[in-house]
Design a protein around this motif. Structure first.
Motif, PDB file in Angstrom:
ATOM      1  N   UNK A 238      86.176  80.689  40.288  1.00  0.00           N
ATOM      2  CA  UNK A 238      86.595  80.071  41.551  1.00  0.00           C
ATOM      3  C   UNK A 238      85.449  79.275  42.164  1.00  0.00           C
ATOM      4  N   UNK A 239      84.233  79.799  42.078  1.00  0.00           N
ATOM      5  CA  UNK A 239      83.064  79.097  42.607  1.00  0.00           C
ATOM      6  C   UNK A 239      82.838  77.787  41.854  1.00  0.00           C
ATOM      7  N   UNK A 240      82.957  77.832  40.533  1.00  0.00           N
ATOM      8  CA  UNK A 240      82.798  76.614  39.732  1.00  0.00           C
ATOM      9  C   UNK A 240      83.861  75.579  40.080  1.00  0.00           C
ATOM     10  N   UNK A 241      85.102  76.016  40.269  1.00  0.00           N
ATOM     11  CA  UNK A 241      86.172  75.094  40.638  1.00  0.00           C
ATOM     12  C   UNK A 241      85.929  74.496  42.025  1.00  0.00           C
ATOM     13  N   UNK A 242      85.326  75.270  42.906  1.00  0.00           N
ATOM     14  CA  UNK A 242      85.038  74.792  44.261  1.00  0.00           C
ATOM     15  C   UNK A 242      83.877  73.796  44.266  1.00  0.00           C
ATOM     16  N   UNK A 243      82.870  74.039  43.434  1.00  0.00           N
ATOM     17  CA  UNK A 243      81.649  73.231  43.422  1.00  0.00           C
ATOM     18  C   UNK A 243      81.823  71.939  42.623  1.00  0.00           C
ATOM     19  N   UNK A 244      82.679  71.957  41.609  1.00  0.00           N
ATOM     20  CA  UNK A 244      82.757  70.850  40.661  1.00  0.00           C
ATOM     21  C   UNK A 244      83.072  69.486  41.278  1.00  0.00           C
ATOM     22  N   UNK A 245      84.082  69.319  42.111  1.00  0.00           N
ATOM     23  CA  UNK A 245      84.385  67.963  42.605  1.00  0.00           C
ATOM     24  C   UNK A 245      83.248  67.330  43.404  1.00  0.00           C
ATOM     25  N   UNK A 246      82.650  68.090  44.307  1.00  0.00           N
ATOM     26  CA  UNK A 246      81.564  67.543  45.125  1.00  0.00           C
ATOM     27  C   UNK A 246      80.326  67.228  44.311  1.00  0.00           C
ATOM     28  N   UNK A 247      79.996  68.117  43.388  1.00  0.00           N
ATOM     29  CA  UNK A 247      78.810  67.898  42.562  1.00  0.00           C
ATOM     30  C   UNK A 247      78.997  66.701  41.642  1.00  0.00           C
ATOM     31  N   UNK A 248      80.171  66.592  41.046  1.00  0.00           N
ATOM     32  CA  UNK A 248      80.438  65.465  40.157  1.00  0.00           C
ATOM     33  C   UNK A 248      80.406  64.149  40.924  1.00  0.00           C
ATOM     34  N   UNK A 249      81.008  64.127  42.111  1.00  0.00           N
ATOM     35  CA  UNK A 249      81.022  62.911  42.924  1.00  0.00           C
ATOM     36  C   UNK A 249      79.610  62.516  43.338  1.00  0.00           C
TER      37      UNK A 249
ATOM     38  N   UNK B 183      75.957  57.072  35.699  1.00  0.00           N
ATOM     39  CA  UNK B 183      76.942  57.834  36.454  1.00  0.00           C
ATOM     40  C   UNK B 183      77.420  59.058  35.700  1.00  0.00           C
ATOM     41  N   UNK B 184      77.659  58.900  34.418  1.00  0.00           N
ATOM     42  CA  UNK B 184      78.095  60.038  33.605  1.00  0.00           C
ATOM     43  C   UNK B 184      77.005  61.099  33.513  1.00  0.00           C
ATOM     44  N   UNK B 185      75.796  60.680  33.192  1.00  0.00           N
ATOM     45  CA  UNK B 185      74.683  61.620  33.052  1.00  0.00           C
ATOM     46  C   UNK B 185      74.366  62.283  34.393  1.00  0.00           C
ATOM     47  N   UNK B 186      74.359  61.490  35.467  1.00  0.00           N
ATOM     48  CA  UNK B 186      74.093  62.054  36.789  1.00  0.00           C
ATOM     49  C   UNK B 186      75.126  63.086  37.194  1.00  0.00           C
ATOM     50  N   UNK B 187      76.385  62.816  36.903  1.00  0.00           N
ATOM     51  CA  UNK B 187      77.435  63.782  37.204  1.00  0.00           C
ATOM     52  C   UNK B 187      77.280  65.070  36.425  1.00  0.00           C
ATOM     53  N   UNK B 188      76.942  64.963  35.145  1.00  0.00           N
ATOM     54  CA  UNK B 188      76.760  66.154  34.326  1.00  0.00           C
ATOM     55  C   UNK B 188      75.575  66.993  34.788  1.00  0.00           C
ATOM     56  N   UNK B 189      74.461  66.337  35.092  1.00  0.00           N
ATOM     57  CA  UNK B 189      73.264  67.066  35.521  1.00  0.00           C
ATOM     58  C   UNK B 189      73.501  67.758  36.862  1.00  0.00           C
ATOM     59  N   UNK B 190      74.094  67.039  37.808  1.00  0.00           N
ATOM     60  CA  UNK B 190      74.340  67.630  39.117  1.00  0.00           C
ATOM     61  C   UNK B 190      75.342  68.766  39.030  1.00  0.00           C
ATOM     62  N   UNK B 191      76.354  68.617  38.203  1.00  0.00           N
ATOM     63  CA  UNK B 191      77.323  69.691  38.008  1.00  0.00           C
ATOM     64  C   UNK B 191      76.650  70.927  37.433  1.00  0.00           C
TER      65      UNK B 191
END
Length: 84
Positions: free
Chosen positions: A46-57, A21-29
């Motif tokens: 702003x783009x990074x802040x917008x993308x981060x929650x969905x990508x990490x999840x 889960x940790x590695x997958x979140x980092x790679x997808x982010x």
């Protein structure tokens, strides 16, 4: 002996699940944040802040499932007993 096998398989499945889960979140982010690289600095933040929650999840969920299943599989292989 069966109780130890269950404990070993459970521990291996959970630990590899959390690690996956940790590695997958980092790679997808990292992959999703590459979409923001062509923006100017302020918009990039702003783009990074917008993308981060969905990508990490998304990455964490996928990594958790994959890691848990693979950990349980390999735990079963490691602790199996031959019956001849």
């Amino acid at each position: 002996m069966a109780k130890n096998r269950v404990l070993i398989c459970t521990f291996l499945a959970l630990s590899s699940g959390f690690f996956g889960g940790y590695i997958g979140g980092q790679i997808t982010l990292m992959l999703h944040s590459q979409k923001c690289q062509s923006q100017p600095w302020g918009f990039q933040q702003m783009c990074n802040a917008w993308v981060m929650p969905g990508a990490t999840w998304q990455g964490s969920t996928t990594g958790l499932w994959t890691g848990t299943i693979l950990g349980a599989f390999f735990g079963g292989l490691i602790t199996r007993q031959d019956r001849y």
